[in-house]
Structures are given as structure tokens and as C-alpha cells.
Design a protein around this motif. Structure first.
Motif, short mmCIF file in Angstrom:
data_model
loop_
_atom_site.label_atom_id
_atom_site.label_comp_id
_atom_site.label_asym_id
_atom_site.label_seq_id
_atom_site.Cartn_x
_atom_site.Cartn_y
_atom_site.Cartn_z
N MET A 1 11.21 3.75 23.94
CA MET A 1 10.66 2.94 22.95
C MET A 1 9.18 2.70 23.09
N LEU A 2 8.61 2.48 24.28
CA LEU A 2 7.30 2.10 24.57
C LEU A 2 6.41 3.44 24.18
N ALA A 3 7.14 4.49 24.80
CA ALA A 3 6.47 6.02 24.74
C ALA A 3 6.12 6.21 23.36
N PHE A 4 7.05 5.75 22.45
CA PHE A 4 7.19 6.04 21.04
C PHE A 4 6.17 5.21 20.26
N ILE A 5 5.87 3.88 20.91
CA ILE A 5 4.94 3.12 20.05
C ILE A 5 3.51 3.55 20.70
N LYS A 6 3.35 4.02 21.63
CA LYS A 6 2.10 4.74 22.23
C LYS A 6 1.36 5.79 21.51
N GLN A 7 2.42 6.72 21.10
CA GLN A 7 1.78 7.72 20.26
C GLN A 7 1.13 7.15 19.09
N PRO A 8 -0.12 7.94 18.64
CA PRO A 8 -0.68 7.49 17.65
C PRO A 8 0.29 7.55 16.14
N TRP A 9 0.44 6.55 15.59
CA TRP A 9 1.20 6.44 14.55
C TRP A 9 0.84 7.21 13.22
N PRO A 10 1.98 8.02 12.59
CA PRO A 10 1.62 8.74 11.44
C PRO A 10 1.24 7.80 10.29
N TRP A 11 0.71 8.73 9.11
CA TRP A 11 0.31 7.94 8.01
C TRP A 11 1.31 7.22 7.30
N TYR A 12 2.48 7.78 7.34
CA TYR A 12 3.58 7.21 6.67
C TYR A 12 4.26 5.82 7.04
N VAL A 13 3.94 5.80 8.57
CA VAL A 13 4.27 4.59 9.21
C VAL A 13 3.17 3.38 9.09
N ALA A 14 1.95 3.91 9.33
CA ALA A 14 0.75 2.98 9.42
C ALA A 14 0.37 2.60 8.03
N GLY A 15 0.30 3.45 7.04
CA GLY A 15 -0.13 3.06 5.82
C GLY A 15 0.66 1.91 5.20
N PRO A 16 2.07 2.22 5.08
CA PRO A 16 2.85 0.89 4.37
C PRO A 16 2.67 -0.23 5.35
N LEU A 17 2.69 -0.14 6.62
CA LEU A 17 2.38 -1.46 7.45
C LEU A 17 0.90 -2.24 6.97
N ILE A 18 -0.16 -1.35 6.80
CA ILE A 18 -1.40 -2.18 6.52
C ILE A 18 -1.06 -2.44 5.15
N GLY A 19 -0.26 -2.04 4.28
CA GLY A 19 -0.20 -2.30 2.70
C GLY A 19 0.64 -3.77 2.85
N LEU A 20 1.31 -3.93 3.78
CA LEU A 20 1.97 -5.19 3.93
C LEU A 20 1.13 -6.46 4.26
N ILE A 21 -0.16 -6.11 4.53
CA ILE A 21 -1.04 -7.26 5.00
C ILE A 21 -1.25 -8.01 3.61
N VAL A 22 -1.10 -7.26 2.36
CA VAL A 22 -1.43 -8.06 1.31
C VAL A 22 -0.40 -9.05 0.73
N GLY B 70 -3.49 9.46 3.33
CA GLY B 70 -1.90 9.08 3.30
C GLY B 70 -2.17 7.73 3.82
N VAL B 71 -2.67 7.22 4.86
CA VAL B 71 -2.80 5.61 5.02
C VAL B 71 -3.20 4.88 3.81
N ILE B 72 -4.24 5.16 3.32
CA ILE B 72 -4.71 4.25 2.24
C ILE B 72 -4.01 4.38 0.78
N GLY B 73 -3.50 5.70 0.62
CA GLY B 73 -2.51 5.76 -0.44
C GLY B 73 -1.26 4.92 -0.36
N SER B 74 -0.58 5.00 0.81
CA SER B 74 0.53 4.42 0.89
C SER B 74 0.37 2.92 1.19
N ALA B 75 -0.50 2.36 1.71
CA ALA B 75 -0.96 1.10 1.80
C ALA B 75 -1.03 0.43 0.41
#
Lengths: 187, 165
Positions: A1-22, B70-75
Motif C-alpha cells: 500500500m505504502l509503495a503504491f502511494i510513494k509512486q508519483p500519482w497519475p493525473w487521473y488520481v491527482a487531478g480529481p483530488l485537487i478538484g475536491l479542494i473546491v 490532465g491534472v488541471i482538466g480533471s480538477a
């Protein structure tokens, strides 16, 4: 699990998470996502100098200063506990081009060859760090927001002025990355 | 100490997001802790998403990778759906407050300031949020970039009246 988190996160994981800040900030206290405002609050708190633009009740915006303090701590946690031991991922064309200019240290997200205390006194370092930082602070305030306030929050709320701002961010960036930077790196 | 200067009192109030109204400052110190925690969570996300990577920003502006788009678009997509849902169901904050989002007014600053920030973004590889995260990751010299950004903000505030808006 930790090894999985340590990888750079792909855009389709990172982007939606950043969107959730709103919604997170809206639900936590009706706060709009915007980070560059924190720079203004710092000015208002520390060096208002009687300037009308810095004369407002910055204490009411303390949440924003705590939020950016959190981002700093989050960066620290990610770097010390969740770091990926592999070199930073990037497009091969970029690596090839940077290597030609002597930038070969890919261990940090901030390239150590360019951003270090010694290079601060070189023309290259001063332009990238001092002038670059100044443009970030001046430009975001002039535009009334940055990537978070305009590109994410503003576009999410369907504000056309934020679309204008975002397009201008990109034009400025394309110009600087493709035309200015090669010259700066050759200094 | 900063001297109160009444010269500025007579100026017309600027169309501004922040007010000098202290009466609405109802939040208690302790209740703000939730924003610190939110910041920590998203600081980790920014770092692991590599949006604080100078290299990722260069890739984006050289059209060499889809990552940042991809990051900005999906955010934005997630943000848009969230705001739509909040408005549709009139969702309130966790303390029962009404959620209101200020609309953005257009002015020329979004063009001039936008272009200026875009240049700074490409050079530093960071927008304001990532600056804080970059320092956290141990790139201590970015403190200088941050101080310079604060100086840039101050200079804008100082010469605001003289700039085209």
C-alpha cells in the motif's frame, strides 16, 4: 500500500483530488479556493505601509494563511515519508534538452542544478528565482488570482474572466518556456 | 507601528474581495485548525501529483506531456460538478452557513497580470501554492522566490492606481 502511494500519482488520481479542494473549502467555511491571496495577506499583516490595497482586516483571512502553512507541511510530509526513490518523471525530449544544458540532477521536483543557494548569485539563478518570483507575485495579484483562484475555482464556477486569465497564464508560460528559458539557461 | 492615515479614508472603496469590516470576524481561533489540516492533505496531494515539479511545468509549456493538462482538466471537472451540486441542493457549510461564491468581474488586469504571471510560472516552475510545498520538500532556496513573490505583490499594491485595469 505504502509503495503504491510513494509512486508519483497519475493525473487521473491527482487531478480529481485537487478538484475536491473546491468543495472542501466551501463546506469547511464558505471559503473560495485561492492561494495567491495569501501573499497579499502577508503584505497586509507585515508591511501594509499605509497602502490602501493592504488596508483591510487580514485577520479575517487567517484561514488562508493556515491553509498555505498546511501546504508547506504537506510538502514536507510527502518529501520525507512518501518520497519516490526513482528519478523525477519527465518527457524524454525534455530530459535530453536539459542534459544538453548541464541540468542532469533529477532527484528533486525542484532541479538542484538551477535552484540552489550558490546559483542565487549568478545571472541565471537570479532571473529564475528572484525575477521569476517577483513576476509570480506581481502577476497573480494584478490578475486577481492564480492557477487555483482562476484556473480551478474560477473555471469551476463558470466565470469567463477566469477563462481569460487562464488563457493569458498559458500564453505567458508558452512564451517564457520556449523563447525566454533557452536564453536564460544559456547564461 | 503603522500610523493610521486618513488620506485613504476618502478614496472610493475599491471593487475588492476583502473588506475592512471587523464586525464579521466571528471565527474562533481554534475553529481554523480544519484549514491547516486541509492544507496538509492538499500539500501532500500537490507533491505526489508532481504539480510542484519544475520539470512538469516545462513539459506542459513545451507540449511534451499530457500530465498537467490532465491534472488541471480533471480538477476543473470535479470542481465544476461540486459547485453545481452545492448550488442545486443549496448545500450549507458544516457550521450551517450559507455557501456563496463571489462572481468575478472582468478587468484588463486579468490579461496583463495573467501574461506576467504566466512568465513567472514557467521560470520558477511554481504557482503560489506549489511555492509553499516546494519549500516543504527541502528546496530551501525557494524561500527567496517566495519572498520575491511577496515583494511583487507589495509593488502591485503600491502602484495599483497607476496601472491599467
Amino acid at each position: 500500500m505504502l509503495a503504491f502511494i510513494k509512486q508519483p500519482w497519475p493525473w487521473y488520481v491527482a487531478g480529481p483530488l485537487i478538484g475536491l479542494i473546491v468543495p472542501t473549502l466551501l463546506l469547511l467555511g464558505n471559503k473560495p479556493f485561492g492561494i495567491s491571496s495569501s501573499l497579499r495577506h502577508i503584505c497586509a499583516a507585515c508591511i501594509p505601509s499605509g497602502i490602501p490595497f493592504f488596508r483591510y482586516n487580514w485577520k479575517k483571512e487567517r484561514w488562508n494563511l493556515l491553509f498555505v502553512l498546511g501546504i508547506f507541511l504537506g510538502g514536507m510530509i510527502a518529501a520525507y515519508f512518501l518520497a519516490d526513490p526513482e528519478p523525477v518523471k519527465m518527457a524524454p525530449q525534455l530530459a535530453a534538452d536539459l542534459a544538453k544544458r548541464g541540468i542532469t540532477d533529477y532527484h528533486n521536483l525542484v532541479p538542484a542544478d538551477l535552484f540552489n543557494w550558490h546559483s542565487l548569485l549568478t545571472a541565471r539563478g537570479a532571473i529564475l528565482m528572484v525575477a521569476g518570483g517577483f513576476l509570480v507575485g506581481f502577476g497573480t495579484r494584478y490578475a486577481g488570482g492564480c492557477t487555483s483562484g482562476h484556473a480551478i475555482m474560477g473555471l469551476s464556477n463558470l466565470q469567463w474572466p477566469s477563462l481569460v486569465a487562464t488563457i493569458c497564464f498559458m500564453i505567458g508560460g508558452f512564451f517564457a518556456a520556449n523563447l525566454l528559458l533557452p536564453w536564460i539557461l544559456s547564461l | 507601528m503603522i500610523k493610521e492615515d486618513n488620506r485613504y479614508r476618502s478614496q472610493k472603496p475599491s471593487e475588492d474581495e476583502f473588506t475592512a469590516d471587523p464586525a464579521t470576524d466571528t471565527e474562533k481561533r481554534g475553529s481554523l485548525l480544519r484549514f491547516l489540516i486541509a492544507g496538509i492533505v492538499f500539500g501532500i496531494v500537490f507533491t505526489k501529483a508532481e504539480v510542484i515539479s519544475w520539470f512538469r511545468i516545462q513539459e506542459m509549456f513545451r507540449l511534451q506531456s499530457f500530465h498537467m493538462y490532465g491534472v488541471i482538466g480533471s480538477a476543473v471537472a470535479v470542481g465544476m460538478i461540486s459547485i453545481w451540486l452545492i448550488k442545486k441542493f443549496r448545500v450549507k457549510t458544516i457550521t450551517g452557513e450559507k455557501i456563496e461564491i463571489q462572481p468575478r468581474k472582468f478587468n484588463k488586469g486579468q490579461i496583463f497580470g495573467g501574461l506576467i504571471f504566466g512568465i513567472g510560472w514557467a521560470l520558477t516552475g511554481a504557482c503560489p501554492g506549489p511555492l509553499f510545498a516546494q519549500i516543504g520538500t527541502g528546496a530551501t532556496v525557494v524561500v527567496i522566490t517566495l519572498l520575491s513573490a511577496i515583494a511583487g505583490t507589495w509593488v502591485y499594491g503600491r502602484f495599483r492606481e497607476k496601472l491599467p485595469h
